[in-house]
Design a protein around this motif. Structure first.
Motif, PDB file in Angstrom:
ATOM      1  N   PRO A   1       0.805  -1.235   0.000  1.00  0.00           N
ATOM      2  CA  PRO A   1       0.000   0.000   0.000  1.00  0.00           C
ATOM      3  C   PRO A   1       0.833   1.278   0.000  1.00  0.00           C
ATOM      4  CG  PRO A   1      -0.778  -1.511   1.696  1.00  0.00           C
ATOM      5  CD  PRO A   1       0.467  -2.112   1.120  1.00  0.00           C
ATOM      6  N   VAL A   2       1.967   1.293   0.680  1.00  0.00           N
ATOM      7  CA  VAL A   2       2.809   2.490   0.696  1.00  0.00           C
ATOM      8  C   VAL A   2       3.411   2.719  -0.681  1.00  0.00           C
ATOM      9  CG1 VAL A   2       4.897   3.542   1.666  1.00  0.00           C
ATOM     10  CG2 VAL A   2       3.299   2.341   3.160  1.00  0.00           C
ATOM     11  N   ARG A   3       3.916   1.668  -1.312  1.00  0.00           N
ATOM     12  CA  ARG A   3       4.490   1.824  -2.648  1.00  0.00           C
ATOM     13  C   ARG A   3       3.423   2.227  -3.656  1.00  0.00           C
ATOM     14  NH1 ARG A   3       7.810  -2.813  -1.065  1.00  0.00           N
ATOM     15  NH2 ARG A   3       6.389  -4.205  -2.144  1.00  0.00           N
ATOM     16  N   LEU A   4       2.238   1.675  -3.539  1.00  0.00           N
ATOM     17  CA  LEU A   4       1.146   2.056  -4.442  1.00  0.00           C
ATOM     18  C   LEU A   4       0.851   3.546  -4.297  1.00  0.00           C
ATOM     19  CD1 LEU A   4      -1.040   1.363  -6.495  1.00  0.00           C
ATOM     20  CD2 LEU A   4      -2.485   0.648  -4.584  1.00  0.00           C
TER      21      LEU A   4
ATOM     22  N   ALA B   1      11.398  13.144  -0.993  1.00  0.00           N
ATOM     23  CA  ALA B   1      10.925  13.696   0.276  1.00  0.00           C
ATOM     24  C   ALA B   1       9.566  14.364   0.125  1.00  0.00           C
ATOM     25  CB  ALA B   1      11.934  14.683   0.830  1.00  0.00           C
ATOM     26  N   VAL B   2       9.383  15.117  -0.947  1.00  0.00           N
ATOM     27  CA  VAL B   2       8.103  15.805  -1.162  1.00  0.00           C
ATOM     28  C   VAL B   2       7.001  14.784  -1.426  1.00  0.00           C
ATOM     29  CG1 VAL B   2       6.870  17.377  -2.700  1.00  0.00           C
ATOM     30  CG2 VAL B   2       9.195  17.919  -1.978  1.00  0.00           C
ATOM     31  N   LEU B   3       7.293  13.782  -2.243  1.00  0.00           N
ATOM     32  CA  LEU B   3       6.285  12.771  -2.568  1.00  0.00           C
ATOM     33  C   LEU B   3       5.888  11.934  -1.354  1.00  0.00           C
ATOM     34  CD1 LEU B   3       7.635  11.671  -6.034  1.00  0.00           C
ATOM     35  CD2 LEU B   3       5.481  12.849  -5.590  1.00  0.00           C
ATOM     36  N   ALA B   4       6.809  11.741  -0.424  1.00  0.00           N
ATOM     37  CA  ALA B   4       6.531  10.927   0.755  1.00  0.00           C
ATOM     38  C   ALA B   4       5.988  11.748   1.918  1.00  0.00           C
ATOM     39  CB  ALA B   4       7.790  10.193   1.183  1.00  0.00           C
ATOM     40  N   ASP B   5       5.846  13.057   1.741  1.00  0.00           N
ATOM     41  CA  ASP B   5       5.379  13.928   2.819  1.00  0.00           C
ATOM     42  C   ASP B   5       4.038  13.446   3.356  1.00  0.00           C
ATOM     43  OD1 ASP B   5       5.583  16.201   4.500  1.00  0.00           O
ATOM     44  OD2 ASP B   5       4.090  17.207   3.232  1.00  0.00           O
ATOM     45  N   GLY B   6       3.949  13.304   4.658  1.00  0.00           N
ATOM     46  CA  GLY B   6       2.708  12.905   5.306  1.00  0.00           C
ATOM     47  C   GLY B   6       2.569  11.404   5.523  1.00  0.00           C
ATOM     48  N   LEU B   7       3.451  10.616   4.942  1.00  0.00           N
ATOM     49  CA  LEU B   7       3.405   9.174   5.167  1.00  0.00           C
ATOM     50  C   LEU B   7       4.166   8.861   6.451  1.00  0.00           C
ATOM     51  CD1 LEU B   7       4.105   7.772   1.581  1.00  0.00           C
ATOM     52  CD2 LEU B   7       1.911   7.997   2.744  1.00  0.00           C
TER      53      LEU B   7
ATOM     54  N   VAL C   1       6.202   6.662   7.639  1.00  0.00           N
ATOM     55  CA  VAL C   1       7.122   5.568   7.311  1.00  0.00           C
ATOM     56  C   VAL C   1       8.544   6.044   7.574  1.00  0.00           C
ATOM     57  CG1 VAL C   1       7.882   4.030   5.462  1.00  0.00           C
ATOM     58  CG2 VAL C   1       5.517   4.795   5.521  1.00  0.00           C
ATOM     59  N   PRO C   2       9.378   5.221   8.218  1.00  0.00           N
ATOM     60  CA  PRO C   2      10.772   5.624   8.447  1.00  0.00           C
ATOM     61  C   PRO C   2      11.505   5.859   7.122  1.00  0.00           C
ATOM     62  CG  PRO C   2      10.234   3.644   9.693  1.00  0.00           C
ATOM     63  CD  PRO C   2       9.073   3.922   8.804  1.00  0.00           C
ATOM     64  N   VAL C   3      12.487   6.759   7.144  1.00  0.00           N
ATOM     65  CA  VAL C   3      13.239   7.107   5.948  1.00  0.00           C
ATOM     66  C   VAL C   3      13.910   5.874   5.343  1.00  0.00           C
ATOM     67  CG1 VAL C   3      15.186   8.451   5.074  1.00  0.00           C
ATOM     68  CG2 VAL C   3      13.576   9.487   6.670  1.00  0.00           C
TER      69      VAL C   3
ATOM     70  N   HIS D   1      11.463   1.240  -0.397  1.00  0.00           N
ATOM     71  CA  HIS D   1      10.289   1.300  -1.275  1.00  0.00           C
ATOM     72  C   HIS D   1      10.652   1.938  -2.615  1.00  0.00           C
ATOM     73  CE1 HIS D   1       7.465  -0.343   1.501  1.00  0.00           C
ATOM     74  NE2 HIS D   1       7.370   0.728   2.282  1.00  0.00           N
ATOM     75  N   TRP D   2      11.384   3.049  -2.586  1.00  0.00           N
ATOM     76  CA  TRP D   2      11.782   3.717  -3.829  1.00  0.00           C
ATOM     77  C   TRP D   2      12.665   2.797  -4.678  1.00  0.00           C
ATOM     78  CZ3 TRP D   2       8.816   7.273  -5.347  1.00  0.00           C
ATOM     79  CH2 TRP D   2       8.324   8.265  -4.505  1.00  0.00           C
ATOM     80  N   ARG D   3      13.565   2.067  -4.038  1.00  0.00           N
ATOM     81  CA  ARG D   3      14.445   1.144  -4.767  1.00  0.00           C
ATOM     82  C   ARG D   3      13.622   0.058  -5.465  1.00  0.00           C
ATOM     83  NH1 ARG D   3      15.960  -3.741  -3.952  1.00  0.00           N
ATOM     84  NH2 ARG D   3      15.214  -3.776  -1.804  1.00  0.00           N
ATOM     85  N   ILE D   4      12.669  -0.507  -4.765  1.00  0.00           N
ATOM     86  CA  ILE D   4      11.826  -1.555  -5.345  1.00  0.00           C
ATOM     87  C   ILE D   4      11.049  -1.010  -6.541  1.00  0.00           C
ATOM     88  CG2 ILE D   4       9.793  -3.015  -4.914  1.00  0.00           C
ATOM     89  CD1 ILE D   4      10.954  -3.368  -2.025  1.00  0.00           C
ATOM     90  N   LEU D   5      10.510   0.190  -6.414  1.00  0.00           N
ATOM     91  CA  LEU D   5       9.762   0.800  -7.524  1.00  0.00           C
ATOM     92  C   LEU D   5      10.673   1.068  -8.723  1.00  0.00           C
ATOM     93  CD1 LEU D   5       7.558   3.272  -5.477  1.00  0.00           C
ATOM     94  CD2 LEU D   5       6.785   1.206  -6.667  1.00  0.00           C
ATOM     95  N   ARG D   6      11.891   1.534  -8.453  1.00  0.00           N
ATOM     96  CA  ARG D   6      12.843   1.810  -9.530  1.00  0.00           C
ATOM     97  C   ARG D   6      13.284   0.524 -10.211  1.00  0.00           C
ATOM     98  NH1 ARG D   6      18.115   1.653  -9.199  1.00  0.00           N
ATOM     99  NH2 ARG D   6      18.125   1.848  -6.936  1.00  0.00           N
ATOM    100  N   GLU D   7      13.612  -0.494  -9.436  1.00  0.00           N
ATOM    101  CA  GLU D   7      14.077  -1.759  -9.999  1.00  0.00           C
ATOM    102  C   GLU D   7      12.971  -2.502 -10.741  1.00  0.00           C
ATOM    103  OE1 GLU D   7      15.930  -3.828  -6.755  1.00  0.00           O
ATOM    104  OE2 GLU D   7      17.742  -2.585  -6.879  1.00  0.00           O
TER     105      GLU D   7
END
Length: 120
Positions: free
Chosen positions: A24-27, A42-48, A50-52, A58-64
């Motif tokens: 759900p976070v990656r979605l 940082a801007v896209l994750a604002d308000g979530l 979730v630890p940095v 999550h970003w790595r998984i989406l990129r890969e």
């Protein structure tokens, strides 16, 4: 700007894409990135809440998986959706997933009309 490694369009496969979108976070991160391309992580994750370190994973998984491109600008990472690559490799796949994701997250960012959140 230095682009980070990502799979070539021809090597994109369905399993990693579906795995990336199953969380759900990656979605939500993908929805936000596609709604407002070119923003930083940082801007896209604002308000979530979730630890940095988890967000970085999550970003790595989406990129890969090939859903996003990421470029390094100093200390920031800028995100671009790989819409053309996804549409060519998996026509029609993301529209229903994004619509369902929007329905499950009613306070998330709108998607510039690309993926409507209600049936027409």
């Amino acid at each position: 700007m230095r682009p980070l490694p990502e799979p070539a369009r021809e090597s994109l496969t369905l399993a990693p894409v579906l795995h990336a979108l199953s969380d759900p976070v990656r979605l939500e991160l993908v929805r936000r990135a596609w709604a407002t391309p070119g923003l930083t992580c940082a801007v896209l994750a604002d308000g979530l809440e979730v630890p940095v370190s988890t967000l970085s994973n999550h970003w790595r998984i989406l990129r890969e998986a090939g859903l996003i491109s990421m470029t390094v600008e100093g200390r920031h990472r800028r995100i671009q959706p790989r819409e053309a690559d996804m549409s060519e490799r998996f026509p029609g796949l993301l529209e229903p997933i994004m619509r369902l994701g929007a329905a499950e997250s009613p306070d998330s960012a709108p998607l510039r009309g690309r993926f409507p959140t209600s049936a027409a």
